[in-house]
Design a protein around this motif. Structure first.
Motif: not given
Length: 411
Positions: A152-157
């Motif tokens: 999720v963090v990678g996608l949101m980044f």
């Protein structure tokens, strides 16, 4: 002191200078996303060192938003599949050499079935890591949680900090390929007015064959550019840009194949001449002029393909039209001189005819009418395939434009 300062600032200056390169951008983005995911995992996971989250972020964050989405989904699927397998095995058997072998086999098979592609080994890795801890249940779900956090963090980044569009590097690589082909054509043309040893002609043939390696490199850069255009909010006409670049590379690839055949024809002519002049001086000068115009047309075509501003595109199209017209006139002049030579010495007529045929094929591929027709056909094909594969996307687009789906007429 000055030398020490220079040695420290030199790498930083080099990094700033290359900040637009994909490798540098990927390094900075991956480091930032992994660090953020670790901080988040420290707050949500019960593990003292939740390293699975930054590891997932490193694997998920890609150079483009499209590849990040697809990679994140496959990554989460692989970890969840491995955890579920470990939970199932832990309920039946403990950790022994034969149970380890069974879980690896089962994980690799399941990885193939769930289609996680390059993350098939990750299924087995997740299962082994979870199976090897004491409290399987808690560790399993902590690993799933950390994986979700990293994904999720990678996608949101990548959603918040949208990756750059890599059309520029792809365009530069296409133009570089065209200029390599231009230099080869100019070298071949310069050697037509004098004695041409077979070894020199064979060297040009090997150089033409090495263009395949350059085409593979350009194809890799173009694939990255195509991915950067997909699902990117910065781009309004991503499909058009992708098709223009792809068809442009296809045209240059065909021209490269024809150029390789042309170099082989020149090698055969040099072999027959036995180190003497391949053509009489007047014919050699005419062919050199013809190949020069063809070479310039290749570069003008690449500039037209990679130009996005309408005013610059009009100028590139005008240059290409002028080069093609000059090449056509030079071709007729060279054909007349070759015909006169064949009438006097008919033994090499097939090689002379092959030489003109190969030049005609290159000019036909660069023709603007042929280019426009091929571009429209490719656009229609890609649009039709997307509609057949993802019909819901077309329905959403119609709904967004205020068009309702057609209803069957009432009887």
């Amino acid at each position: 002191m000055r030398e020490v300062t220079k040695s420290v600032t030199a790498p930083v200056a080099e990094l700033v200078r290359r900040r637009r390169e994909p490798a540098v951008v990927q390094t900075v983005r991956s480091t930032a996303a992994a660090t953020i995911s670790y901080v988040v995992a420290l707050q949500l996971s019960s593990e003292p060192a939740p390293l699975t989250a930054p590891l997932t972020a490193l694997l998920v964050v890609q150079v483009t938003l499209y590849s990040t989405l697809t990679t994140g989904i496959r990554r989460v699927n692989s970890v969840v599949a491995g955890v579920l397998i470990a939970i199932g095995f832990s309920a039946l058997v403990g950790l022994t050499w034969w149970s380890l072998g069974l879980i690896i086999v089962a994980s690799l098979v399941v990885g193939r079935l769930v289609r996680v592609d390059e993350f098939v080994p990750e299924v087995a890795i997740s299962a082994m890591l979870v199976l090897g801890v004491t409290q399987v249940g808690g560790a399993a779900w902590d690993r799933v949680l950390e994986t979700l956090i990293g994904a999720v963090v990678g996608l949101m980044f990548n959603v918040v900090f949208v990756p750059p569009v890599w059309v520029g590097p792809a365009g530069d690589s296409i133009e570089d390929l065209a200029r390599r082909m231009r230099r080869l054509l100019l070298r071949i043309g310069e050697e037509l007015s004098g004695p041409t040893p077979v070894e020199r002609a064979a060297a040009r043939l090997h150089e033409a064959r090495r263009l395949d390696n350059n085409i593979a490199e350009v194809d890799g850069a173009l694939r990255q550019a195509e991915d950067s255009l997909r699902l990117n909010p910065r781009v309004k006409e991503g499909l058009l840009h992708r098709v223009v670049l792809r068809t442009g590379l296809d045209t240059l690839e065909i021209c490269a194949v024809v150029l390789r055949v042309l170099a082989r024809t020149m090698t055969d002519l040099a072999k027959k001449r036995g180190g003497q002049d391949v053509f009489p001086p007047t014919v050699g000068v005419a062919l050199e002029e013809l190949l020069s115009h063809v070479a310039d047309a290749l570069v003008s075509f690449s500039v037209l393909v990679t130009t996005q501003v309408s005013r610059s595109a009009d100028a590139a199209e005008s240059r290409l039209a002028d080069e093609l017209a000059a090449a056509a006139a030079a071709r007729e002049k060279a054909a007349e001189l070759l015909l006169e030579g064949v009438q006097r010495h008919p033994r090499d007529w097939q090689l002379h005819g092959a030489l003109l045929t190969e030049i005609d094929r290159i000019l036909d591929e660069l023709d603007m009418d042929h280019r426009s027709q091929r571009l429209m056909e490719e656009l229609d094909r890609v649009t039709r395939e997307q509609h057949e594969r993802y019909p819901w996307i077309s329905a959403v687009r119609r709904w967004a434009r205020g068009k309702r789906p057609r209803r069957a007429a009432s009887r």
